[in-house]
Design a protein around this motif. Sequence first.
Motif, PDB file in Angstrom:
ATOM      1  N   PRO A 357      26.832 -62.751   1.607  1.00 16.56           N
ATOM      2  CA  PRO A 357      25.581 -63.136   2.226  1.00 16.56           C
ATOM      3  C   PRO A 357      25.226 -64.572   1.863  1.00 16.56           C
ATOM      4  O   PRO A 357      25.556 -65.047   0.780  1.00 16.56           O
ATOM      5  N   LEU A 431      15.514 -53.939  -1.391  1.00 13.33           N
ATOM      6  CA  LEU A 431      16.481 -53.168  -0.602  1.00 13.33           C
ATOM      7  C   LEU A 431      17.159 -52.050  -1.386  1.00 13.33           C
ATOM      8  O   LEU A 431      18.081 -51.409  -0.873  1.00 13.33           O
ATOM      9  N   GLU A 432      16.734 -51.815  -2.602  1.00 16.39           N
ATOM     10  CA  GLU A 432      17.398 -50.802  -3.417  1.00 16.39           C
ATOM     11  C   GLU A 432      17.439 -49.428  -2.772  1.00 16.39           C
ATOM     12  O   GLU A 432      18.463 -48.732  -2.843  1.00 16.39           O
ATOM     13  N   PHE A 435      20.195 -49.601  -0.331  1.00 10.07           N
ATOM     14  CA  PHE A 435      21.485 -49.705  -1.027  1.00 10.07           C
ATOM     15  C   PHE A 435      21.974 -48.330  -1.462  1.00 10.07           C
ATOM     16  O   PHE A 435      23.157 -47.999  -1.346  1.00 10.07           O
ATOM     17  N   ASP A 442      25.331 -52.601  -2.304  1.00 14.05           N
ATOM     18  CA  ASP A 442      25.014 -54.015  -2.522  1.00 14.05           C
ATOM     19  C   ASP A 442      24.693 -54.662  -1.180  1.00 14.05           C
ATOM     20  O   ASP A 442      24.835 -54.057  -0.114  1.00 14.05           O
ATOM     21  N   SER A 443      24.231 -55.906  -1.255  1.00  8.98           N
ATOM     22  CA  SER A 443      23.831 -56.612  -0.040  1.00  8.98           C
ATOM     23  C   SER A 443      25.021 -56.913   0.865  1.00  8.98           C
ATOM     24  O   SER A 443      24.857 -57.067   2.082  1.00  8.98           O
ATOM     25  N   ASP A 444      26.233 -57.020   0.275  1.00  5.35           N
ATOM     26  CA  ASP A 444      27.414 -57.253   1.097  1.00  5.35           C
ATOM     27  C   ASP A 444      27.578 -56.136   2.125  1.00  5.35           C
ATOM     28  O   ASP A 444      27.717 -56.384   3.327  1.00  5.35           O
ATOM     29  N   PHE A 446      25.410 -53.865   2.911  1.00  4.97           N
ATOM     30  CA  PHE A 446      24.196 -53.754   3.737  1.00  4.97           C
ATOM     31  C   PHE A 446      24.351 -54.626   4.981  1.00  4.97           C
ATOM     32  O   PHE A 446      24.050 -54.194   6.101  1.00  4.97           O
ATOM     33  N   GLU A 447      24.811 -55.868   4.806  1.00  5.13           N
ATOM     34  CA  GLU A 447      24.959 -56.778   5.943  1.00  5.13           C
ATOM     35  C   GLU A 447      26.021 -56.273   6.921  1.00  5.13           C
ATOM     36  O   GLU A 447      25.859 -56.378   8.140  1.00  5.13           O
ATOM     37  N   PHE A 471      19.527 -63.356   2.348  1.00 10.62           N
ATOM     38  CA  PHE A 471      19.109 -62.370   1.343  1.00 10.62           C
ATOM     39  C   PHE A 471      18.400 -63.079   0.179  1.00 10.62           C
ATOM     40  O   PHE A 471      18.973 -63.258  -0.896  1.00 10.62           O
ATOM     41  N   GLU A 478      15.718 -58.172  -4.092  1.00 11.72           N
ATOM     42  CA  GLU A 478      16.434 -58.739  -2.965  1.00 11.72           C
ATOM     43  C   GLU A 478      15.897 -58.155  -1.671  1.00 11.72           C
ATOM     44  O   GLU A 478      15.721 -56.933  -1.544  1.00 11.72           O
ATOM     45  N   CYS A 480      15.967 -58.712   2.900  1.00 10.73           N
ATOM     46  CA  CYS A 480      16.804 -59.208   4.005  1.00 10.73           C
ATOM     47  C   CYS A 480      15.904 -59.932   5.002  1.00 10.73           C
ATOM     48  O   CYS A 480      14.971 -59.321   5.559  1.00 10.73           O
TER      49      CYS A 480
END
Length: 531
Positions: A357, A431-432, A435, A442-444, A446-447, A471, A478, A480
């Motif tokens: 991200p 965003l937990e 997640f 993780d945000s990876d 998520f995206e 992010f 964190e 989005c």
Amino acid sequence: MRRIYTIIPLVILVSGIAIVLYSTFKSDDAFTENLINSLSKSLEKDLTDYLNPLRDEFLGISEKYNTKWEDHMGEDSLAEYLIPSIAGTPAFGSVMLYNDKGYNFLIYRERNTYVTSLLTPDHQQTGVIWSRRLYDNTVSSTWTEVIKGQMERREFVQGIMDEIASDDESVIWTGIYQSRLLKEPVIAAAMDWTSRADSSIYICTIELPVRLIIRHLQKFSRYDNRRIFFAMNSGQLIDIPERVPDTIRTFEIEHIDGLLGTIQDSIILTLLDSWKALGGEVDMTFFQELGDEEWWIHIREFNSFERINAVGIAMTEASMKMGIIRTYSRIIITIAFLLISIILYLIASKKRKIKSPAKVPQDEKDDWQKMIQKGESQHLEFKSALRMDMNLGQVNPKLEDVIVKTIAAFSNGEGGKLIIGVADNGDILGLEPDFSSLRKQDSDYFEIHLRNILKQQFGVTFITTNLEILFPVIEAREICAITIGKGTEPAYITTVDKNGNKTERFYVRSGNSSQEIQSLKEITEYIGKRF
């Protein structure tokens, strides 16, 4: 898509090998007589490239040393001249320069150093003095060898000089023998000339390690059971083996005639007998059955080096065609390997692009925080989560539909920003919860999940050109942040009812919420004004 990336190189590889097999056995150039002729041409070129430096070195030495030895041919000056020659010509193993007055200079390569010694006519010592020199001719060490080495050198010199004296040619070649200096099998070439200064006869001998000749002819290792040989003007023959011999005799004075070109290979001898019976002409191709094997041979004129008048190559028809297949198969495999490497690199690059991200600078984080503090508007909307329903405590797919509807509405309007992980009142939730509902938390990932949803509705072009996903970390959590650009064409979303019926819906922004326009007339009027 990944399957396509994998299948394409395999199809290319298999197709290439099939084409090679077909062309090898069906084309006119693949007729056996043409194949052996082509290999003979290639052999001539490779040997010419290999022997030209040796010829040039002979000529250079003979031209430089047309003088009296004692005038300026000391050990230091000889080493200074010959070290660059050996260093610049990897094929050379050792060089010996001597004359009929009893002078004898020898230099050979040992790793990155050069070992030299000089014997003079009045040398009566019980040992030979050797010097180890660096490339700049600096002497790094010296030592003495017992008299055996001196006697062997004089025997070697005498044998070569006698052979040259009895031959009409100025260059002679030895067969393969074990070099005492290099401690490996070599072939030697010797050339003589008469000094213009005092009519002394000078001779230069250069030893060529067999392993380097074989390495230079490495392309022919693809052909099993190949035979390669030189034919001299005198009728002498020298063969080049497929691999370095394990055991080989040393150069002994009483065996010098045997070392000067005796071939023990029964197949070569049989083929050469047939060649002589056919007239012994060069540039000849012929075929002969030996036992159960069909042998082809081509003998080609060779004018690149004095005394060698022809080179020959022989092999069976089966090994010839198999060698051609191996040659082109290696090329195809190399190309396929490069293609696969490029594809894997592109896949990895794509993964990195998706899984990493965008990093948000601190000043942009501050901007996002100030924006959140101002609250929702026509161009800004908050969503608590992408898919995790806080009230139910479980994944709710309808929340993803809301995200899609909001993005479509912003695109159909003047654009805007959608922030996930923020409550309606501006509280930072993070965003937990989302997640925890994903396979990778993780945000990876998520995206990746978010982009897959949007790709199904809007296509790749839309999410690539019309969206920016960041992010930022606000209050150690964190979130989005999605920036939606003003769309260049209408964005519809497709919904499916309980019966599986699909319906296209059109959303726009109305105040700080997203509203559907249901009337076809109104949609047409809006699109006419907006787009």
